[in-house]
Design a protein around this motif. Structure first.
Motif, short mmCIF file in Angstrom:
data_model
loop_
_atom_site.label_atom_id
_atom_site.label_comp_id
_atom_site.label_asym_id
_atom_site.label_seq_id
_atom_site.Cartn_x
_atom_site.Cartn_y
_atom_site.Cartn_z
N SER A 551 0.83 -1.21 0.00
CA SER A 551 0.00 0.00 0.00
C SER A 551 0.86 1.25 0.00
CB SER A 551 -0.93 -0.01 1.22
OG SER A 551 -1.74 -1.16 1.23
N GLY A 554 2.20 1.88 -3.39
CA GLY A 554 1.15 2.41 -4.25
C GLY A 554 0.87 3.88 -4.00
N LEU A 555 0.85 4.29 -2.72
CA LEU A 555 0.61 5.69 -2.39
C LEU A 555 1.74 6.58 -2.88
CD1 LEU A 555 -0.83 5.34 1.23
CD2 LEU A 555 -2.08 5.98 -0.84
N SER A 557 3.68 5.96 -5.43
CA SER A 557 3.55 6.04 -6.89
C SER A 557 2.45 7.02 -7.29
CB SER A 557 3.25 4.65 -7.46
OG SER A 557 4.29 3.75 -7.15
N LEU A 558 1.33 6.98 -6.54
CA LEU A 558 0.24 7.91 -6.82
C LEU A 558 0.67 9.36 -6.58
CD1 LEU A 558 -2.75 8.36 -7.49
CD2 LEU A 558 -3.27 8.03 -5.07
N LYS A 559 1.47 9.58 -5.52
CA LYS A 559 1.95 10.92 -5.23
C LYS A 559 2.84 11.44 -6.35
CE LYS A 559 4.55 13.57 -1.79
NZ LYS A 559 5.26 13.51 -0.49
N LEU A 561 2.78 10.47 -9.43
CA LEU A 561 1.94 10.71 -10.60
C LEU A 561 1.22 12.04 -10.51
CD1 LEU A 561 0.71 9.56 -13.23
CD2 LEU A 561 -1.06 8.49 -11.83
N LEU A 562 0.71 12.38 -9.33
CA LEU A 562 0.03 13.66 -9.14
C LEU A 562 1.00 14.83 -9.33
CD1 LEU A 562 -2.23 12.87 -6.04
CD2 LEU A 562 -2.97 13.20 -8.40
#
Length: 583
Positions: A551, A554-555, A557-559, A561-562
């Motif tokens: 998790s 994933g977070l 990677s999301l950060k 990406l943003l």
């Protein structure tokens, strides 16, 4: 020793037999019985290891003497290679196929291709090699699980039971395919075959049943009885399984019509309650017997959840005890009728169930719960939950180390919760009545005499009203938390730290979500969570840690990406502030 050592010394006047899987759990006692047999067998041991590697108790045994004299020999065999099988069985008259088990297959129990190649394709190769070498008799060691669908009871089942349309367990499915091949091969090119189906084999050297029970006991799972605890089960001591193979070989010679092409269930002829058997093993090794009954559906739900988590992590089922098939076996009746084996192959147990349990406990004495090794390991390798909870009184309570004490505390907190939050009174009126009850008790305790009608009344000493270290620690903890919150608010007011700002925003959002819920519901959930979450985490630390790590990745990677998708001026502004290396 060399692979073929002893082969050239065989006496052609004696029959030669081959035990494929001769170093397996059941293969070892079978080899020993064949060497002691009045038939004076020449025994070839075939298995997957490069050399025989005798155990300590086999160094000066009949087996080692037979190897030295040439009466026994060892062959390295991979059943996926028919040429290796032919080299091992050529010139023999009887093959006992026990199944070759290696470290690779044991550690890859969920690898369908590998298991299929060894169990099914390996059996095909053995049958073909027997026909090529003109072997007379083939006896295959299967399992009673080939007629068990993993869900429904079997009470005194006999050989007329069909294979289930769907198996809960992959290995049972493959075993059923393998034994069907052996039965179908009967009377082909003069080859006579039969299959034995032992139920729950156990004994010294067991690498499956007893270790699984001990693993479950160490993790705390066997404090509970799955279901009503009345389910009956058959168990078979390993020496009795080996004896059944010897009986089957003799029967194939004399009573061919009744034995060839048939399958026979093998048990100790002494059905017992499954949980009674488990209790005898665990108590003999210093563990507590299961005491608390829990519904099957609850354990089944936990098994499904565990399987789902492991599938997400792509780790397979790391805890074999929580597989769905085993959960059903813990609560199902599984007994078999062995009259066919008694009547046609002359089988009768040579070791009683009580004697077998005693021998098994003695062989696993190194795994006794109170052994110095386990105490040393427990003291020097605390779990992560112990470190989080401080390894003190709170840890003992929340991890259910003393069931009665923890349950008493839990019951007291539940009553406290019901008094304050589930009653129709307000919190203030509930507190007032509670304090009134305490005051009445203290006043009564003070005015009552020390002895009343011959009964001694225990008085409360003044020292019990002094503030304890526990209360002082709790007050200091609250004060420290308050100071930390104030420091965080100052940092947020000053600005300049996006990490703290985002953390505060998330916490405020969570607080807002909690405020929308009834306060009594929040307290109730917290109470249940405290007495279950830590205990569950201790049982599955590795799985939960992997899920948290996944998790976190994933977070992050999301950060990233943003950040890439934000306008360039906003992204450059945010990147000026440190984020503890998370981006």
């Amino acid at each position: 020793m060399a692979i073929d050592e002893g082969f050239g010394h065989e006496n052609p006047k004696n029959d030669t037999c081959v035990v494929i899987g001769g170093r397996s759990f059941i293969g070892k006692p079978l080899v020993s019985m064949l060497l002691k047999s009045s038939k004076n067998w020449i025994v070839r041991i075939a298995d997957s290891d490069p050399c025989i590697n005798l155990d300590l108790n086999e160094k000066n045994s009949l087996l080692s003497e037979s190897i030295s004299s040439g009466r026994a020999s060892y062959f390295q065999v991979d059943v996926r290679d028919k040429s290796q099988i032919i080299r091992a069985i050529e010139g023999s008259s009887v093959i006992f196929h026990m199944g070759v088990t290696t470290t690779a297959t044991n550690s890859s129990s969920n690898n369908f291709y590998l298991q299929y190649m060894i169990t099914v394709q390996g059996t095909k190769n053995v049958i073909r090699a027997c026909r090529d070498c003109k072997v007379k008799r083939l006896i295959y060691n299967s399992t009673a699980d080939v007629v068990f669908d993993g869900k429904h009871d079997i009470n005194k089942g006999d050989e007329s039971l069909p294979y289930p349309s769907r198996f809960e367990d992959m290995l049972s499915d493959l075993k059923a395919q393998a034994e069907a091949l052996v039965l179908f091969a009967n009377d082909g090119d003069g080859l006579l075959t039969c299959v034995l189906r032992p139920c729950n084999a156990f004994g010294p050297g067991d690498g499956k049943l007893v270790p699984l029970l001990l693993s479950a006991a160490k993790s705390g799972l066997f404090k509970f009885i799955v279901g009503n605890g009345e389910n009956m089960c058959d168990f078979t001591y390993v020496d009795n399984v080996a004896h059944a193979h010897v009986c089957a070989e003799e029967a194939l010679c004399s009573r061919t019509d009744y034995v060839a092409g048939k399958a026979f269930f093998i048990t100790n002829l002494d059905s017992v309650k499954f949980w009674d058997f488990v209790s005898l093993i665990l108590e003999g090794l210093g563990y507590s017997r299961p005491r608390y009954k829990i519904p099957v559906r609850l354990v089944w739900f936990r098994a499904v959840l565990s399987k789902w988590i492991h599938e997400i992590l792509e780790q397979g089922n790391a805890n074999p005890f929580l597989s769905l098939s085993i959960v059903h076996q813990l609560s199902c009746t599984l007994t078999f009728n062995c009259s066919q084996a008694q009547n046609h192959i002359g089988y009768a147990p040579i070791v009683s169930l009580e004697e077998g349990i005693t021998s098994t406990i003695e062989s696993f004495s190194h795994m006794v719960e109170d052994s110095p090794q386990l105490r040393f390991r427990d003291c020097n390798e605390p779990s992560k939950v112990d470190k989080i909870l401080g390894r003190g009184r709170v840890a003992d309570l929340l991890l259910w180390r003393d069931d009665k004490k923890t349950f008493a505390y839990f019951l007291g907190l539940v009553l406290f919760y019901c008094w304050f939050f589930l009653s129709a009174r307000t919190f203030v009126s509930s507190a007032a009545k509670f304090l009134l009850m305490i005051a009445a008790f203290l006043f009564s305790n003070c005015i009552l005499p020390a002895s009343l009608f011959g009964f001694t009344i225990k008085k409360l000493s003044p020292s019990q009203f002094e503030m304890s270290e526990t209360v002082e620690d709790a007050v200091m903890c609250l004060a420290s938390g308050w100071n930390h919150c104030m420091q965080t608010l100052r940092l947020v007011a000053q600005g300049g730290d996006w990490n703290i700002f985002l953390k505060v925003v998330v916490l405020l959002y969570l607080f807002k979500s909690l405020v929308l819920l009834p306060f009594s519901a929040v307290i109730g959930v917290a109470l249940v969570f405290a007495f279950t979450a830590f205990f569950m985490y201790k049982q599955h630390e590795d799985e939960v840690d992997r899920l948290i790590k996944l998790s976190s990745i994933g977070l992050k990677s999301l950060k990233r990406l943003l950040m890439r998708n934000l306008p360039e001026n906003v992204g450059s502004f945010l990147s000026e502030y440190p984020d503890d290396g998370s981006s």
